[in-house]
Design a protein around this motif. Sequence first.
Motif, PDB file in Angstrom:
ATOM      1  N   ASP A 112     -10.854 -19.149 -32.086  1.00  0.00           N
ATOM      2  CA  ASP A 112     -10.494 -18.346 -30.911  1.00  0.00           C
ATOM      3  C   ASP A 112     -10.971 -19.155 -29.711  1.00  0.00           C
ATOM      4  N   ILE A 113     -10.042 -19.638 -28.885  1.00  0.00           N
ATOM      5  CA  ILE A 113     -10.361 -20.683 -27.905  1.00  0.00           C
ATOM      6  C   ILE A 113     -10.290 -20.151 -26.471  1.00  0.00           C
ATOM      7  N   TYR A 114     -11.318 -20.508 -25.686  1.00  0.00           N
ATOM      8  CA  TYR A 114     -11.451 -20.097 -24.286  1.00  0.00           C
ATOM      9  C   TYR A 114     -11.727 -21.344 -23.450  1.00  0.00           C
ATOM     10  N   ILE A 115     -10.995 -21.486 -22.348  1.00  0.00           N
ATOM     11  CA  ILE A 115     -11.032 -22.711 -21.561  1.00  0.00           C
ATOM     12  C   ILE A 115     -11.184 -22.371 -20.081  1.00  0.00           C
ATOM     13  N   THR A 116     -11.960 -23.192 -19.334  1.00  0.00           N
ATOM     14  CA  THR A 116     -11.958 -23.069 -17.878  1.00  0.00           C
ATOM     15  C   THR A 116     -11.501 -24.384 -17.259  1.00  0.00           C
ATOM     16  N   GLY A 117     -10.933 -24.273 -16.058  1.00  0.00           N
ATOM     17  CA  GLY A 117     -10.535 -25.460 -15.313  1.00  0.00           C
ATOM     18  C   GLY A 117     -10.446 -25.163 -13.836  1.00  0.00           C
ATOM     19  N   SER A 118     -10.709 -26.181 -13.012  1.00  0.00           N
ATOM     20  CA  SER A 118     -10.809 -25.975 -11.569  1.00  0.00           C
ATOM     21  C   SER A 118      -9.597 -26.440 -10.789  1.00  0.00           C
ATOM     22  N   ASN A 119      -8.524 -26.775 -11.469  1.00  0.00           N
ATOM     23  CA  ASN A 119      -7.299 -27.046 -10.716  1.00  0.00           C
ATOM     24  C   ASN A 119      -6.075 -26.706 -11.556  1.00  0.00           C
ATOM     25  N   ALA A 120      -4.990 -26.447 -10.854  1.00  0.00           N
ATOM     26  CA  ALA A 120      -3.779 -25.951 -11.514  1.00  0.00           C
ATOM     27  C   ALA A 120      -3.050 -27.032 -12.301  1.00  0.00           C
ATOM     28  N   TYR A 121      -3.483 -28.299 -12.177  1.00  0.00           N
ATOM     29  CA  TYR A 121      -2.901 -29.337 -13.015  1.00  0.00           C
ATOM     30  C   TYR A 121      -3.244 -29.083 -14.485  1.00  0.00           C
ATOM     31  N   LEU A 122      -4.242 -28.236 -14.704  1.00  0.00           N
ATOM     32  CA  LEU A 122      -4.586 -27.809 -16.057  1.00  0.00           C
ATOM     33  C   LEU A 122      -3.362 -27.235 -16.758  1.00  0.00           C
ATOM     34  N   LEU A 123      -2.475 -26.627 -15.977  1.00  0.00           N
ATOM     35  CA  LEU A 123      -1.265 -26.023 -16.540  1.00  0.00           C
ATOM     36  C   LEU A 123      -0.020 -26.666 -15.928  1.00  0.00           C
ATOM     37  N   SER A 124      -0.048 -27.981 -15.818  1.00  0.00           N
ATOM     38  CA  SER A 124       1.126 -28.690 -15.318  1.00  0.00           C
ATOM     39  C   SER A 124       2.296 -28.454 -16.249  1.00  0.00           C
ATOM     40  N   SER A 125       3.462 -28.823 -15.804  1.00  0.00           N
ATOM     41  CA  SER A 125       4.677 -28.488 -16.558  1.00  0.00           C
ATOM     42  C   SER A 125       4.654 -29.057 -17.977  1.00  0.00           C
ATOM     43  N   GLU A 126       4.121 -30.290 -18.148  1.00  0.00           N
ATOM     44  CA  GLU A 126       4.116 -30.891 -19.478  1.00  0.00           C
ATOM     45  C   GLU A 126       3.189 -30.114 -20.415  1.00  0.00           C
ATOM     46  N   ILE A 127       2.013 -29.754 -19.885  1.00  0.00           N
ATOM     47  CA  ILE A 127       1.046 -29.035 -20.713  1.00  0.00           C
ATOM     48  C   ILE A 127       1.570 -27.643 -21.038  1.00  0.00           C
ATOM     49  N   ALA A 128       2.090 -26.955 -20.016  1.00  0.00           N
ATOM     50  CA  ALA A 128       2.605 -25.603 -20.224  1.00  0.00           C
ATOM     51  C   ALA A 128       3.727 -25.601 -21.248  1.00  0.00           C
ATOM     52  N   THR A 129       4.533 -26.659 -21.255  1.00  0.00           N
ATOM     53  CA  THR A 129       5.625 -26.750 -22.224  1.00  0.00           C
ATOM     54  C   THR A 129       5.074 -26.903 -23.634  1.00  0.00           C
ATOM     55  N   LEU A 130       4.046 -27.727 -23.789  1.00  0.00           N
ATOM     56  CA  LEU A 130       3.477 -27.971 -25.117  1.00  0.00           C
ATOM     57  C   LEU A 130       2.854 -26.715 -25.705  1.00  0.00           C
ATOM     58  N   ILE A 131       2.146 -25.941 -24.870  1.00  0.00           N
ATOM     59  CA  ILE A 131       1.463 -24.747 -25.394  1.00  0.00           C
ATOM     60  C   ILE A 131       2.172 -23.466 -24.948  1.00  0.00           C
ATOM     61  N   SER A 132       3.443 -23.596 -24.590  1.00  0.00           N
ATOM     62  CA  SER A 132       4.223 -22.447 -24.125  1.00  0.00           C
ATOM     63  C   SER A 132       4.191 -21.306 -25.145  1.00  0.00           C
ATOM     64  N   GLY A 133       3.909 -20.111 -24.634  1.00  0.00           N
ATOM     65  CA  GLY A 133       3.862 -18.942 -25.498  1.00  0.00           C
ATOM     66  C   GLY A 133       2.584 -18.816 -26.297  1.00  0.00           C
ATOM     67  N   ARG A 134       1.670 -19.781 -26.139  1.00  0.00           N
ATOM     68  CA  ARG A 134       0.441 -19.779 -26.932  1.00  0.00           C
ATOM     69  C   ARG A 134      -0.807 -19.593 -26.061  1.00  0.00           C
ATOM     70  N   TYR A 135      -0.628 -19.311 -24.771  1.00  0.00           N
ATOM     71  CA  TYR A 135      -1.801 -19.151 -23.913  1.00  0.00           C
ATOM     72  C   TYR A 135      -1.600 -18.001 -22.941  1.00  0.00           C
ATOM     73  N   VAL A 136      -2.718 -17.494 -22.413  1.00  0.00           N
ATOM     74  CA  VAL A 136      -2.702 -16.525 -21.334  1.00  0.00           C
ATOM     75  C   VAL A 136      -3.647 -17.045 -20.250  1.00  0.00           C
ATOM     76  N   GLU A 137      -3.214 -16.958 -18.994  1.00  0.00           N
ATOM     77  CA  GLU A 137      -4.027 -17.444 -17.877  1.00  0.00           C
ATOM     78  C   GLU A 137      -4.743 -16.277 -17.206  1.00  0.00           C
ATOM     79  N   ILE A 138      -6.021 -16.445 -16.976  1.00  0.00           N
ATOM     80  CA  ILE A 138      -6.830 -15.472 -16.248  1.00  0.00           C
ATOM     81  C   ILE A 138      -7.262 -16.131 -14.945  1.00  0.00           C
ATOM     82  N   LYS A 139      -6.745 -15.628 -13.831  1.00  0.00           N
ATOM     83  CA  LYS A 139      -6.985 -16.249 -12.525  1.00  0.00           C
ATOM     84  C   LYS A 139      -8.218 -15.624 -11.882  1.00  0.00           C
ATOM     85  N   MET A 140      -9.219 -16.447 -11.610  1.00  0.00           N
ATOM     86  CA  MET A 140     -10.506 -15.956 -11.134  1.00  0.00           C
ATOM     87  C   MET A 140     -10.710 -16.302  -9.664  1.00  0.00           C
ATOM     88  N   LEU A 141     -11.330 -15.382  -8.946  1.00  0.00           N
ATOM     89  CA  LEU A 141     -11.636 -15.556  -7.529  1.00  0.00           C
ATOM     90  C   LEU A 141     -13.138 -15.394  -7.309  1.00  0.00           C
TER      91      LEU A 141
END
Length: 401
Positions: A112-141
């Motif tokens: 069960d995997i949990y990830i943090t990242g400090s820029n939106a390149y974390l979910l660039s188009s190539e990455i989002a395509t590879l893990i499409s449908g397999r992740y949920v993004e939680i946007k923190m402020l």
Amino acid sequence: MIPRDQYLSQLLAFKDTDLIKIITGIRRCGKSSLLKLFEEHLRNEQVADDHIIRINFEYMEYDDVRDYKTFYRLIKEKLPKTGKTYILLDEIQQVEHWEKAVLSLSLEADTDIYITGSNAYLLSSEIATLISGRYVEIKMLPLSFKEYLLFNHLPEGWTKEEKFNQYLKFGGFPLVPSLPQETGAVNEYLTGIYHSVVIKDILTRNKIRDTDLLERIIKYVITNTGNFISPSSISGYLSSQGKGEKINHVTISSYLNALEKAYIVYSVPRFDIRGKEQLKKLAKYYAADSGLFHLIGGYTGSNVGHVLETVVYLELIRRGYTVSVGKWADMEVDFVAVNQQERLYVQVAWTVMGDGVLDRELRPLQEIGDNHTKILLSLDKTYPVSEDGIILKNVIDFLLE
């Protein structure tokens, strides 16, 4: 450590699902602390230590883990032979092609995997395509005003209005309440965050060499909060500074995109309420935190209304709304906020007590002919609770709902 219940509940809602949980947001907004809260929850549920793997890629211990194959081998060595393993990974953007290893681990092991990242390149188009449908993004402020009050760091006897003014001035980064509550100390801390974002998440990530140009664009965007801006307006401003430069729109657009991907600003597009369509030209930009707004744009009496707009905008997206600036004929509605259940039209004013101010703020809302909720927010304490079906509410009361 202050509980961030809104975000923790989102993590728990997706716990033990096949989805990879990705927590994004500006540096120092509390992503690592959220993972720590989640780790404490796991331990309280009697999850064994060897079934929790926690790695922060900003620690020197993991300095040599910068490619996905090394990262994959590291995790595989730590995985127990049986039982579900919870993998908590901080600042994973440090690892090149991390998504290949994470996807493989999620498919081939009971994880069960949990990830943090400090820029939106974390979910660039190539990455989002590879893990499409397999992740949920939680946007923190950074902290909401309600969360900010949980710290009890301000003098006893302060009214909620005095506390709110302090929040407006210094912002909601989680470490700020533990600092001496004076401008020099807070600004020194915020300057560190700002430089970290600029250098690590903008300059280095985008291979930008002109630091001076970047910082002038940032200052222009922040000081023009509440105003519509475009690459052409920025280009005109830069040209007027007397340096003889003419920066093309493509370059400026790429800089604006980099600012958004580092979560230092958010762009808010226009929405034609009557035509029910998003307008492509012009947008407003809001800083990720009111403390950063003041650090970059200065603390002046002339920008208090725009700071208030910033706080309301951030609260709306914190509550899960998609937000636009409304256009109705030649009039403007500060925010059109939409989610799956409702649409809100929101006007924001420091006060509506001056001659003609109330009528001016109400007029755009009165002109809209639909039955969606319309709200006028201000810092005033005494006024009717509604006017022509429009809700009049104190901003602080709204934030504490």
